[in-house]
Design a protein around this motif. Structure first.
Motif, PDB file in Angstrom:
ATOM      1  N   ARG A   1      41.217  42.677  44.979  1.00 23.13           N
ATOM      2  CA  ARG A   1      40.056  41.858  44.607  1.00 23.13           C
ATOM      3  C   ARG A   1      40.166  41.385  43.154  1.00 23.13           C
ATOM      4  NH1 ARG A   1      34.945  41.671  46.942  1.00 23.13           N
ATOM      5  NH2 ARG A   1      35.495  43.453  48.255  1.00 23.13           N
ATOM      6  N   LYS A   2      40.698  42.248  42.283  1.00 22.12           N
ATOM      7  CA  LYS A   2      40.844  41.878  40.873  1.00 22.12           C
ATOM      8  C   LYS A   2      41.787  40.694  40.717  1.00 22.12           C
ATOM      9  CE  LYS A   2      41.738  43.865  36.306  1.00 22.12           C
ATOM     10  NZ  LYS A   2      42.055  45.102  35.541  1.00 22.12           N
ATOM     11  N   LEU A   3      42.892  40.695  41.456  1.00 16.08           N
ATOM     12  CA  LEU A   3      43.810  39.559  41.376  1.00 16.08           C
ATOM     13  C   LEU A   3      43.143  38.302  41.923  1.00 16.08           C
ATOM     14  CD1 LEU A   3      47.578  39.481  41.902  1.00 16.08           C
ATOM     15  CD2 LEU A   3      46.187  37.806  43.126  1.00 16.08           C
ATOM     16  N   PHE A   4      42.426  38.450  43.028  1.00 18.74           N
ATOM     17  CA  PHE A   4      41.709  37.313  43.617  1.00 18.74           C
ATOM     18  C   PHE A   4      40.762  36.682  42.596  1.00 18.74           C
ATOM     19  CE2 PHE A   4      37.536  36.191  45.416  1.00 18.74           C
ATOM     20  CZ  PHE A   4      37.871  35.080  46.169  1.00 18.74           C
ATOM     21  N   GLU A   5      40.030  37.530  41.877  1.00 17.27           N
ATOM     22  CA  GLU A   5      39.051  37.029  40.920  1.00 17.27           C
ATOM     23  C   GLU A   5      39.709  36.360  39.718  1.00 17.27           C
ATOM     24  OE1 GLU A   5      36.850  40.580  40.160  1.00 17.27           O
ATOM     25  OE2 GLU A   5      35.530  40.308  41.914  1.00 17.27           O
ATOM     26  N   GLN A   6      40.988  36.657  39.460  1.00 15.19           N
ATOM     27  CA  GLN A   6      41.696  36.045  38.345  1.00 15.19           C
ATOM     28  C   GLN A   6      42.125  34.614  38.651  1.00 15.19           C
ATOM     29  OE1 GLN A   6      42.050  36.848  35.315  1.00 15.19           O
ATOM     30  NE2 GLN A   6      43.697  35.509  34.598  1.00 15.19           N
ATOM     31  N   VAL A   7      42.278  34.293  39.931  1.00  8.41           N
ATOM     32  CA  VAL A   7      42.762  32.972  40.332  1.00  8.41           C
ATOM     33  C   VAL A   7      41.658  31.940  40.171  1.00  8.41           C
ATOM     34  CG1 VAL A   7      43.731  31.611  42.225  1.00  8.41           C
ATOM     35  CG2 VAL A   7      44.396  34.007  41.944  1.00  8.41           C
ATOM     36  N   GLY A   8      42.010  30.820  39.560  1.00 10.98           N
ATOM     37  CA  GLY A   8      41.000  29.821  39.238  1.00 10.98           C
ATOM     38  C   GLY A   8      40.746  28.778  40.311  1.00 10.98           C
ATOM     39  N   SER A   9      41.277  28.950  41.503  1.00 11.89           N
ATOM     40  CA  SER A   9      41.142  27.941  42.551  1.00 11.89           C
ATOM     41  C   SER A   9      39.680  27.632  42.855  1.00 11.89           C
ATOM     42  CB  SER A   9      41.823  28.417  43.836  1.00 11.89           C
ATOM     43  OG  SER A   9      43.189  28.616  43.642  1.00 11.89           O
ATOM     44  N   GLU A  10      39.400  26.360  43.038  1.00 13.97           N
ATOM     45  CA  GLU A  10      38.037  25.952  43.397  1.00 13.97           C
ATOM     46  C   GLU A  10      37.674  26.450  44.778  1.00 13.97           C
ATOM     47  OE1 GLU A  10      35.392  21.840  43.955  1.00 13.97           O
ATOM     48  OE2 GLU A  10      37.512  21.747  43.378  1.00 13.97           O
ATOM     49  N   HIS A  11      38.635  26.401  45.694  1.00 14.09           N
ATOM     50  CA  HIS A  11      38.398  26.849  47.066  1.00 14.09           C
ATOM     51  C   HIS A  11      39.160  28.154  47.282  1.00 14.09           C
ATOM     52  CE1 HIS A  11      36.550  23.003  48.076  1.00 14.09           C
ATOM     53  NE2 HIS A  11      37.560  22.417  47.465  1.00 14.09           N
ATOM     54  N   ARG A  12      38.424  29.251  47.390  1.00 12.46           N
ATOM     55  CA  ARG A  12      39.071  30.545  47.577  1.00 12.46           C
ATOM     56  C   ARG A  12      38.195  31.443  48.435  1.00 12.46           C
ATOM     57  NH1 ARG A  12      38.320  33.985  41.965  1.00 12.46           N
ATOM     58  NH2 ARG A  12      36.063  33.632  41.759  1.00 12.46           N
ATOM     59  N   GLN A  13      38.850  32.317  49.186  1.00 11.88           N
ATOM     60  CA  GLN A  13      38.151  33.246  50.062  1.00 11.88           C
ATOM     61  C   GLN A  13      38.793  34.626  49.948  1.00 11.88           C
ATOM     62  OE1 GLN A  13      37.237  31.836  54.089  1.00 11.88           O
ATOM     63  NE2 GLN A  13      38.102  29.845  53.555  1.00 11.88           N
TER      64      GLN A  13
ATOM     65  N   VAL B   1      45.485  28.109  38.387  1.00 11.75           N
ATOM     66  CA  VAL B   1      45.931  27.732  39.732  1.00 11.75           C
ATOM     67  C   VAL B   1      44.818  26.981  40.456  1.00 11.75           C
ATOM     68  CG1 VAL B   1      46.589  28.636  42.006  1.00 11.75           C
ATOM     69  CG2 VAL B   1      47.591  29.610  39.920  1.00 11.75           C
ATOM     70  N   ASP B   2      45.189  25.916  41.134  1.00 14.15           N
ATOM     71  CA  ASP B   2      44.188  25.108  41.830  1.00 14.15           C
ATOM     72  C   ASP B   2      44.695  24.716  43.212  1.00 14.15           C
ATOM     73  OD1 ASP B   2      41.843  23.758  42.323  1.00 14.15           O
ATOM     74  OD2 ASP B   2      42.478  21.918  41.336  1.00 14.15           O
ATOM     75  N   VAL B   3      44.997  25.706  44.025  1.00 15.76           N
ATOM     76  CA  VAL B   3      45.316  25.474  45.431  1.00 15.76           C
ATOM     77  C   VAL B   3      44.374  26.356  46.250  1.00 15.76           C
ATOM     78  CG1 VAL B   3      47.739  24.977  44.926  1.00 15.76           C
ATOM     79  CG2 VAL B   3      47.074  27.295  45.571  1.00 15.76           C
ATOM     80  N   PRO B   4      44.006  25.957  47.455  1.00 19.38           N
ATOM     81  CA  PRO B   4      43.161  26.806  48.291  1.00 19.38           C
ATOM     82  C   PRO B   4      43.796  28.187  48.456  1.00 19.38           C
ATOM     83  CG  PRO B   4      43.317  24.618  49.236  1.00 19.38           C
ATOM     84  CD  PRO B   4      44.311  24.664  48.109  1.00 19.38           C
ATOM     85  N   LEU B   5      43.005  29.227  48.242  1.00 18.93           N
ATOM     86  CA  LEU B   5      43.526  30.594  48.234  1.00 18.93           C
ATOM     87  C   LEU B   5      42.765  31.484  49.201  1.00 18.93           C
ATOM     88  CD1 LEU B   5      45.317  32.826  46.738  1.00 18.93           C
ATOM     89  CD2 LEU B   5      43.217  33.300  45.457  1.00 18.93           C
TER      90      LEU B   5
END
Length: 329
Positions: free
Chosen positions: A262-274, A241-245
């Protein structure tokens, strides 16, 4: 009756003024799923006195046992109403059989896989057509899980999602008894005896939930379960996934705990994530709960402005002062 859309049949079923807000309710008949009886109600909120001056488009997805009222009450309170008053173009869909969306013929068999594959893309296409922009998406609980599924399966991508905010979203909390096959089988067998589970009866919320969604969750948590369907592994897909998250958890949430979100957040490959945890240890006035993270006076004061800030600029960290805010640029 003439359709309100060039995509598929859409009827404007209500156009009302609610105090300072305008409330237009559309009924969509996408006709894109095996069940041709599916109809989806989508409410558009805006400022009543400036109907032609719509701002940034945002789609709000409710969780299980819920409906559009999670986002705005009859008295005009809620994150949806707040964002509309801030000038956003707010769209609030209701999933199959919830709120103003009628129960479809195969209601009992509805699944997150159906919402993600058929319903969210249709809703997103309609909002893009009407607003002439790529919308931002905010989901809470099951609504956030559905959004994550659609992203992981590539049913939604950057062409349809300007940014995604997931509140109380996780699929990693383990229910160990379900790892015992007979227990999982018994749960499926029991749920198949019913068309739905009553939210009011079990004090889970104002709406019923179709049995199919709960059976699907049992499968995810089974011995060899995974977050996905027969066609795709959504969990693995999240890495692409590559959308801001923005992922938000609540320190006092026992249903969807911080570590699992947090585990799901860390799985997402988005360049811009918070990532943001709502708790005293992170500088908030209290440890928010699963619902209170979005529906409470504290949320109104502390969380809603952060949501608006995110929607206006998803690429900038919300607050560098919060130690639990993680960002990758």
């Amino acid at each position: 009756m003439q359709s309100s859309s060039n995509l598929f049949p859409v009827a404007l079923i209500s156009a009302e003024r609610r105090g300072d807000l305008s409330e237009d309710v559309y009924r969509l008949k996408p006709g894109n799923s095996p069940d041709g009886t599916v109809e989806l109600a989508v409410t558009r909120l805006g400022l009543a006195d400036v109907p032609e001056n719509r701002g940034i488009a945002v789609i709000l997805l409710h969780g299980s046992f819920s409906n559009r009222r999670f986002w705005y009450s009859p008295k005009g309170l809620g994150l949806g109403a707040y964002l509309a008053r801030q000038g956003f173009d707010v769209w609030v869909p209701e999933m199959r059989g919830h709120g103003l969306s009628r129960r479809n013929q195969d209601y009992a068999k509805n699944r997150v896989a159906d919402y993600a594959r058929y319903d969210l893309p249709a809703i997103g296409a309609f909002v893009r057509e009407q607003s002439a922009q790529t919308p931002h998406w905010i989901g809470h609980s099951l609504g956030a899980i559905t959004l994550a599924a659609a992203l992981g399966a590539r049913h939604l991508d950057a062409s349809a999602v300007a940014s995604a905010a997931l509140f109380g979203c996780q699929v990693s909390r383990t229910h160990w008894p379900l790892k015992i096959p007979p227990v999982e089988w018994a749960g499926r067998w029991l749920l198949k005896r019913f068309a739905h589970v009553s939210g009011p009866r079990f004090k889970r919320g104002p709406e019923d939930e179709p049995a199919g969604v709960l059976i699907e969750a049992l499968r995810w948590n089974g011995l060899f379960g995974r977050f996905g369907d027969a066609d795709a592994d959504w969990w693995k897909g999240l890495a692409q996934v590559d959308v801001p998250l923005l992922a938000v958890s609540a320190a006092g949430d026992e249903q969807d705990p911080d570590w699992a979100c947090r585990k799901l957040f860390e799985q997402v490959g988005s360049e811009h994530r918070q990532y943001l945890c709502l708790g005293r240890g992170q500088g908030f006035t209290g440890d928010f709960g699963h619902v209170e993270m979005l529906v409470s006076k504290a949320a109104q004061a502390e969380v809603w402005p952060l949501a608006a800030q995110w929607l206006k600029d998803p690429l900038t960290p919300l607050s560098a002062a919060r130690p639990e805010l993680m960002a990758t640029a």
